[in-house]
Design a protein around this motif. Sequence first.
Motif, PDB file in Angstrom:
ATOM      1  N   ASN A 159     -29.392  19.783 -76.042  1.00 25.61           N
ATOM      2  CA  ASN A 159     -28.204  20.259 -75.325  1.00 25.61           C
ATOM      3  C   ASN A 159     -28.007  21.746 -75.550  1.00 25.61           C
ATOM      4  N   PRO A 160     -27.507  22.470 -74.549  1.00 18.64           N
ATOM      5  CA  PRO A 160     -27.274  23.905 -74.736  1.00 18.64           C
ATOM      6  C   PRO A 160     -26.132  24.163 -75.712  1.00 18.64           C
ATOM      7  N   ALA A 162     -22.720  25.096 -76.779  1.00 21.67           N
ATOM      8  CA  ALA A 162     -21.484  24.962 -76.000  1.00 21.67           C
ATOM      9  C   ALA A 162     -20.727  26.278 -75.975  1.00 21.67           C
ATOM     10  N   ARG A 163     -20.366  26.736 -74.772  1.00 17.19           N
ATOM     11  CA  ARG A 163     -19.623  27.988 -74.588  1.00 17.19           C
ATOM     12  C   ARG A 163     -18.582  27.796 -73.488  1.00 17.19           C
ATOM     13  N   PRO A 164     -17.421  28.442 -73.606  1.00 15.93           N
ATOM     14  CA  PRO A 164     -16.433  28.387 -72.516  1.00 15.93           C
ATOM     15  C   PRO A 164     -17.021  28.938 -71.226  1.00 15.93           C
ATOM     16  N   GLY A 165     -16.712  28.251 -70.120  1.00 16.22           N
ATOM     17  CA  GLY A 165     -17.288  28.653 -68.845  1.00 16.22           C
ATOM     18  C   GLY A 165     -16.317  29.275 -67.866  1.00 16.22           C
ATOM     19  N   GLY A 166     -15.031  29.387 -68.260  1.00  8.13           N
ATOM     20  CA  GLY A 166     -14.071  30.060 -67.396  1.00  8.13           C
ATOM     21  C   GLY A 166     -13.398  29.185 -66.358  1.00  8.13           C
ATOM     22  N   THR A 257     -15.979   9.141 -75.171  1.00  2.27           N
ATOM     23  CA  THR A 257     -16.192   8.650 -73.813  1.00  2.27           C
ATOM     24  C   THR A 257     -17.527   9.141 -73.273  1.00  2.27           C
ATOM     25  N   GLY A 258     -17.943   8.529 -72.165  1.00  2.00           N
ATOM     26  CA  GLY A 258     -19.126   9.006 -71.472  1.00  2.00           C
ATOM     27  C   GLY A 258     -18.955  10.427 -70.963  1.00  2.00           C
ATOM     28  N   ILE A 259     -17.754  10.779 -70.506  1.00  4.30           N
ATOM     29  CA  ILE A 259     -17.522  12.145 -70.011  1.00  4.30           C
ATOM     30  C   ILE A 259     -17.691  13.144 -71.151  1.00  4.30           C
ATOM     31  N   MET A 260     -17.317  12.761 -72.374  1.00  6.22           N
ATOM     32  CA  MET A 260     -17.540  13.627 -73.530  1.00  6.22           C
ATOM     33  C   MET A 260     -19.024  13.956 -73.673  1.00  6.22           C
ATOM     34  N   HIS A 261     -19.882  12.940 -73.561  1.00  7.63           N
ATOM     35  CA  HIS A 261     -21.316  13.176 -73.706  1.00  7.63           C
ATOM     36  C   HIS A 261     -21.857  13.986 -72.528  1.00  7.63           C
ATOM     37  N   LEU A 262     -21.304  13.779 -71.338  1.00  5.18           N
ATOM     38  CA  LEU A 262     -21.701  14.586 -70.187  1.00  5.18           C
ATOM     39  C   LEU A 262     -21.363  16.054 -70.429  1.00  5.18           C
ATOM     40  N   ALA A 263     -20.188  16.329 -70.977  1.00  6.53           N
ATOM     41  CA  ALA A 263     -19.805  17.712 -71.265  1.00  6.53           C
ATOM     42  C   ALA A 263     -20.776  18.350 -72.249  1.00  6.53           C
ATOM     43  N   ALA A 264     -21.135  17.640 -73.319  1.00  8.37           N
ATOM     44  CA  ALA A 264     -22.101  18.178 -74.280  1.00  8.37           C
ATOM     45  C   ALA A 264     -23.445  18.439 -73.606  1.00  8.37           C
ATOM     46  N   HIS A 265     -23.852  17.542 -72.731  1.00  5.61           N
ATOM     47  CA  HIS A 265     -25.093  17.709 -71.962  1.00  5.61           C
ATOM     48  C   HIS A 265     -25.060  18.998 -71.136  1.00  5.61           C
ATOM     49  N   GLY A 267     -23.215  21.700 -71.860  1.00  2.00           N
ATOM     50  CA  GLY A 267     -22.884  22.882 -72.649  1.00  2.00           C
ATOM     51  C   GLY A 267     -21.414  23.256 -72.611  1.00  2.00           C
ATOM     52  N   VAL A 268     -20.538  22.293 -72.340  1.00  2.00           N
ATOM     53  CA  VAL A 268     -19.089  22.516 -72.331  1.00  2.00           C
ATOM     54  C   VAL A 268     -18.532  22.200 -73.720  1.00  2.00           C
ATOM     55  N   PRO A 269     -17.740  23.091 -74.331  1.00  2.00           N
ATOM     56  CA  PRO A 269     -17.164  22.795 -75.648  1.00  2.00           C
ATOM     57  C   PRO A 269     -16.259  21.564 -75.595  1.00  2.00           C
TER      58      PRO A 269
END
Length: 426
Positions: A159-160, A162-166, A257-265, A267-269
Amino acid sequence: MAAFLVLQAARFGDLVQSKRLIRTLQERGRVCLGVDAGLAALARLLYPGAEVFGLRLHGQPGAAALAENRAVFRQWREAGFQAVYNCNFSPVTAAICRLFEPETVMGYRPARAPQSAVTRSPWARLAFRLSERRVVSSLNLVDFWGHFAPSPLAADQINPLARPGGQGLGVVLAGRESRRSLPLPVLASILQTLFGLLDGPGVRLLGSAAERPVARKLQRLLPAKVQEKVEDLSGKTDWPGLIHAVEGLDALLTPDTGIMHLAAHLGVPVLAFFLSSAWCHETGPYGRGHAIWQASRFCAPCLESAPCPHAVACLDALQGRELLRSLAAAVRADARIRVDLPDNLQFWRSDLDALGGVLRLVGGQDVHAPQRAFTRALLAEFLHLPESGGAESPEPTHPTEPAERDALRDWLCHDADWMLPPGRYC
């Protein structure tokens, strides 16, 4: 070219957490991926290049669905897979594995008798032992499946960072188990605090159609200045739409949650809250740059299928001002804000080591740190890896008493599991 089959017939989050295994195999050849039919479209988005097959395995498939399955099985029988990776302890997927030579099946294998029985490989047996004493486990599910393949891709290639994306703040309204989710007043308080810390960003509410009433109730608990920035996407996104809604967020507030793992995938903090049966060392967000709060009562983690005899008392530690103050440390990591937390609450940051995902303690107390670090070292030893570091702590990294070390080793390491050469433990 080598060809591999991965069977992952479980839920949304499990599909995302299979990433280390699937990416490893994609580096080595052609990958076919068998998933629940409802997740096939998502699998194609997550794993470009993999050949995705949607299987109708749950409930009572009709004649048409069974015919579709049989057509897939005929293709697989003729594919000449070098290895088949069954990720599910399931009689259904084990039965599918009878299509292939027994020595090609990794992970969970069909037993010779009875026909419905499932056997575990040495690595799966070792990892399953951790479920007996989950409090000393720090094996992330991504790494459990990742190490089904010998010498998987390094953890920092999964996984990349994690950085804020704006694109504002995402809020997952609830998890699959209500006991593992934050009550709405607590969620509203945390959301309002983060809204201020992030200078009033847009807020996206995420969830299924079943969470629409929850979304409406949550908005009524928020002040007007927050409400006017809220976009309710519950029940309004297909798989591409969900990825679009999550990608580029500054942070995602969520239970396990699954959405949590999607965010990590993506690169979303992630700002994740774990309580009840959810245990962050097992299913926390994978990679660097995530923050996790874990309710850590003496009874944690509990058994999901059993009623709570303590009226979900682990929620108490998540309702104080100390937690709200710790949010600043999570979203302003460079400010070196001191984190003081009540008993029974821990604050962690995600990191990586030779074994894979690992958590570093930022706030709170972790009385099980020495045992968890020693258990992690035993897992690394089994996998022929450099010793993996546990949570950063001023406490000793291993149990100080030889008797305690010997007891942990005897419990986890059965002689028969350690007799195979490297690469044959999967």
